[in-house]
Design an enzyme around this catalytic site. Sequence first.
Site, PDB file in Angstrom:
ATOM      1  N   ASN A   1      -5.886   4.114  15.814  1.00  0.00           N
ATOM      2  CA  ASN A   1      -6.901   3.904  14.800  1.00  0.00           C
ATOM      3  C   ASN A   1      -7.321   2.435  14.823  1.00  0.00           C
ATOM      4  O   ASN A   1      -6.587   1.589  14.310  1.00  0.00           O
ATOM      5  CB  ASN A   1      -6.251   4.258  13.447  1.00  0.00           C
ATOM      6  CG  ASN A   1      -7.271   4.502  12.401  1.00  0.00           C
ATOM      7  OD1 ASN A   1      -8.432   4.728  12.695  1.00  0.00           O
ATOM      8  ND2 ASN A   1      -6.835   4.439  11.158  1.00  0.00           N
ATOM      9  N   CYS A  38      -0.236  -2.668  15.400  1.00  0.00           N
ATOM     10  CA  CYS A  38      -0.096  -2.487  13.948  1.00  0.00           C
ATOM     11  C   CYS A  38      -0.686  -3.656  13.174  1.00  0.00           C
ATOM     12  O   CYS A  38      -0.404  -4.820  13.471  1.00  0.00           O
ATOM     13  CB  CYS A  38       1.376  -2.324  13.604  1.00  0.00           C
ATOM     14  SG  CYS A  38       1.665  -2.270  11.843  1.00  0.00           S
ATOM     15  N   SER A  93       9.104   5.747  16.130  1.00  0.00           N
ATOM     16  CA  SER A  93       7.836   5.285  16.675  1.00  0.00           C
ATOM     17  C   SER A  93       8.100   4.913  18.140  1.00  0.00           C
ATOM     18  O   SER A  93       8.578   3.839  18.443  1.00  0.00           O
ATOM     19  CB  SER A  93       7.423   4.068  15.840  1.00  0.00           C
ATOM     20  OG  SER A  93       6.157   3.654  16.163  1.00  0.00           O
ATOM     21  N   LEU A  94       7.826   5.847  19.041  1.00  0.00           N
ATOM     22  CA  LEU A  94       8.215   5.675  20.446  1.00  0.00           C
ATOM     23  C   LEU A  94       7.087   5.017  21.257  1.00  0.00           C
ATOM     24  O   LEU A  94       7.269   3.979  21.883  1.00  0.00           O
ATOM     25  CB  LEU A  94       8.584   7.044  21.040  1.00  0.00           C
ATOM     26  CG  LEU A  94       9.226   7.013  22.415  1.00  0.00           C
ATOM     27  CD1 LEU A  94      10.600   6.370  22.355  1.00  0.00           C
ATOM     28  CD2 LEU A  94       9.308   8.421  23.010  1.00  0.00           C
ATOM     29  N   ASN A  95       5.947   5.663  21.300  1.00  0.00           N
ATOM     30  CA  ASN A  95       4.701   5.081  21.830  1.00  0.00           C
ATOM     31  C   ASN A  95       4.649   4.750  23.319  1.00  0.00           C
ATOM     32  O   ASN A  95       3.664   4.181  23.790  1.00  0.00           O
ATOM     33  CB  ASN A  95       4.324   3.808  21.048  1.00  0.00           C
ATOM     34  CG  ASN A  95       4.327   4.072  19.561  1.00  0.00           C
ATOM     35  OD1 ASN A  95       3.790   5.080  19.121  1.00  0.00           O
ATOM     36  ND2 ASN A  95       4.970   3.228  18.791  1.00  0.00           N
ATOM     37  N   CYS A 118       5.843  -7.201   7.842  1.00  0.00           N
ATOM     38  CA  CYS A 118       6.857  -6.639   8.729  1.00  0.00           C
ATOM     39  C   CYS A 118       7.138  -7.618   9.857  1.00  0.00           C
ATOM     40  O   CYS A 118       6.232  -8.284  10.351  1.00  0.00           O
ATOM     41  CB  CYS A 118       6.374  -5.311   9.301  1.00  0.00           C
ATOM     42  SG  CYS A 118       7.594  -4.510  10.354  1.00  0.00           S
ATOM     43  N   CYS A 120      -2.665   0.942   8.452  1.00  0.00           N
ATOM     44  CA  CYS A 120      -1.690   0.465   7.494  1.00  0.00           C
ATOM     45  C   CYS A 120      -1.848  -1.046   7.304  1.00  0.00           C
ATOM     46  O   CYS A 120      -1.859  -1.795   8.266  1.00  0.00           O
ATOM     47  CB  CYS A 120      -0.322   0.796   8.052  1.00  0.00           C
ATOM     48  SG  CYS A 120       0.964   0.505   6.926  1.00  0.00           S
ATOM     49  N   CYS A 130       4.904  -4.790  16.214  1.00  0.00           N
ATOM     50  CA  CYS A 130       4.246  -3.834  17.113  1.00  0.00           C
ATOM     51  C   CYS A 130       2.791  -4.286  17.302  1.00  0.00           C
ATOM     52  O   CYS A 130       2.095  -4.573  16.325  1.00  0.00           O
ATOM     53  CB  CYS A 130       4.283  -2.430  16.530  1.00  0.00           C
ATOM     54  SG  CYS A 130       5.943  -1.881  16.152  1.00  0.00           S
ATOM     55  N   CYS A 180       2.867   8.496   1.517  1.00  0.00           N
ATOM     56  CA  CYS A 180       3.409   7.555   2.504  1.00  0.00           C
ATOM     57  C   CYS A 180       3.718   6.255   1.768  1.00  0.00           C
ATOM     58  O   CYS A 180       2.833   5.684   1.134  1.00  0.00           O
ATOM     59  CB  CYS A 180       2.354   7.352   3.588  1.00  0.00           C
ATOM     60  SG  CYS A 180       2.817   6.091   4.773  1.00  0.00           S
ATOM     61  N   SER A 232      10.756   6.763   8.982  1.00  0.00           N
ATOM     62  CA  SER A 232      10.208   6.447  10.297  1.00  0.00           C
ATOM     63  C   SER A 232      10.637   5.043  10.711  1.00  0.00           C
ATOM     64  O   SER A 232      10.390   4.075   9.994  1.00  0.00           O
ATOM     65  CB  SER A 232       8.685   6.531  10.232  1.00  0.00           C
ATOM     66  OG  SER A 232       8.152   6.067  11.434  1.00  0.00           O
ATOM     67  N   GLU A 270       0.820  -1.216   0.000  1.00  0.00           N
ATOM     68  CA  GLU A 270       0.000   0.000   0.000  1.00  0.00           C
ATOM     69  C   GLU A 270       0.851   1.263   0.000  1.00  0.00           C
ATOM     70  O   GLU A 270       1.961   1.277   0.537  1.00  0.00           O
ATOM     71  CB  GLU A 270      -0.845   0.043   1.281  1.00  0.00           C
ATOM     72  CG  GLU A 270      -1.833  -1.078   1.391  1.00  0.00           C
ATOM     73  CD  GLU A 270      -2.587  -1.042   2.719  1.00  0.00           C
ATOM     74  OE1 GLU A 270      -3.439  -1.901   2.922  1.00  0.00           O
ATOM     75  OE2 GLU A 270      -2.313  -0.146   3.541  1.00  0.00           O
ATOM     76  N   GLY A 286       6.118  -1.989   6.806  1.00  0.00           N
ATOM     77  CA  GLY A 286       7.519  -2.391   6.930  1.00  0.00           C
ATOM     78  C   GLY A 286       8.361  -1.458   7.774  1.00  0.00           C
ATOM     79  O   GLY A 286       7.981  -0.328   8.054  1.00  0.00           O
ATOM     80  N   GLU A 287       9.515  -1.986   8.189  1.00  0.00           N
ATOM     81  CA  GLU A 287      10.508  -1.191   8.934  1.00  0.00           C
ATOM     82  C   GLU A 287      11.578  -0.765   7.920  1.00  0.00           C
ATOM     83  O   GLU A 287      12.374  -1.594   7.459  1.00  0.00           O
ATOM     84  CB  GLU A 287      11.095  -2.064  10.064  1.00  0.00           C
ATOM     85  CG  GLU A 287      12.425  -1.600  10.633  1.00  0.00           C
ATOM     86  CD  GLU A 287      12.429  -0.184  11.182  1.00  0.00           C
ATOM     87  OE1 GLU A 287      11.653   0.117  12.087  1.00  0.00           O
ATOM     88  OE2 GLU A 287      13.225   0.635  10.675  1.00  0.00           O
TER      89      GLU A 287
END
Length: 353
Positions: free
Chosen positions: A295, A118, A217-219, A111, A338, A115, A104, A192, A91, A160-161
């Site tokens: 989301n 995700c 991406s800390l979170n 991935c 995503c 996470c 994006c 990112s 995507e 993906g990372e």
Amino acid sequence: MVSLKEFNYSELERWVRKQGWKKFRAKQLSKWIYTKKVRSFDEMTDLSKDIRNFLNKNSKLNVLSLASYEKSSEDGSIKFLWKLEDGHTIESVFIPERGHNTLCVSTQVGCAVGCKFCFTTTDGLIRNLTTAEIIDQYIQSQIFVGLDRRISNVVYMGMGEPLANYENVKKSVQILTDDRMLGLSNRKITISSSGIIHQIKKMYEDSTFPQVRLAISLNAADQGTREKIMPISETNSIHDLMETLNRLPIKTGYRIMLEYVLIKGINDRPEDAHNLAKLIGRHKKRYKVNIIPFNPFPGSEFKRPDKDTVEKFHKILWQYNIGAFVRWSKGADISAACGQLRKKEIDRLVKIV
Ligand code: SF4
């Protein structure tokens, strides 16, 4: 058969010379591919017929085809689902914003990072994308929306990372920022990462990696919470990550973006906001914080916090003079998480089979 979108400029020149052609052919090819964004070699009218025949036989231009897309009626964002040559899908999301347009892009099929919030990671990692597959997301999206709506910003925040596909991502950034190719401004590109420390260090030590913006991406603001939602934290601790980020040689105006997906009951307490401010400490000028209310997606165990909680969290960070912004997801009326559009397509195909 090689795709010409696989080459950075010096590789393109080398390939052109290998065919026994003059160096200026690289410039011509680059103009047709990246400025004019033609879809076929036959449109490259200042190349001889022999060269065009050779290109048709031995190389290719496009590596993606459009499988489907969804357009948001709320904000005009468009989510594309691209089919790769091996049948996998990825995507990208086009996001029109005031004064500029952003794309994006994805860097992997699936991935491995895992996470918990995700959708992409559900089936694990299938494979890395090639440079051409990353670049073609930009070119095909630009053709789709029209060349007059220039995509000036690119964020590597899709599936993906990016730093786990280091070489191909690096080359795609070289192509995006090279004035002889796509010529985007370095400061309009953001990579990112989930925070793979050795890869972040490598990127900043690598003189061939164009310096672009970094988002992390800390979170979470403490190790326990971060480990719960981001297993990668077990080997890349929040302490070591922040130590590394605090020391990176970033250019003026290239503040690091800390992304914080706010999840109800997990990391959204006022105490979490205070801890985040303490974690940033005296390095306020080095960071910006993006607060992204979670989301929800089908099957997810997490929920989105209410508006009041989001505002309270935001306010606390401002009280510490930290530049923090709330980003509600774009295209909330389409498959916004995503990987969601890809999953829809897979489910559809499974039903057909
Ligand atoms: S958030 Fe990014 S790094 Fe984490 S699992 Fe999803 S795609 Fe991978």
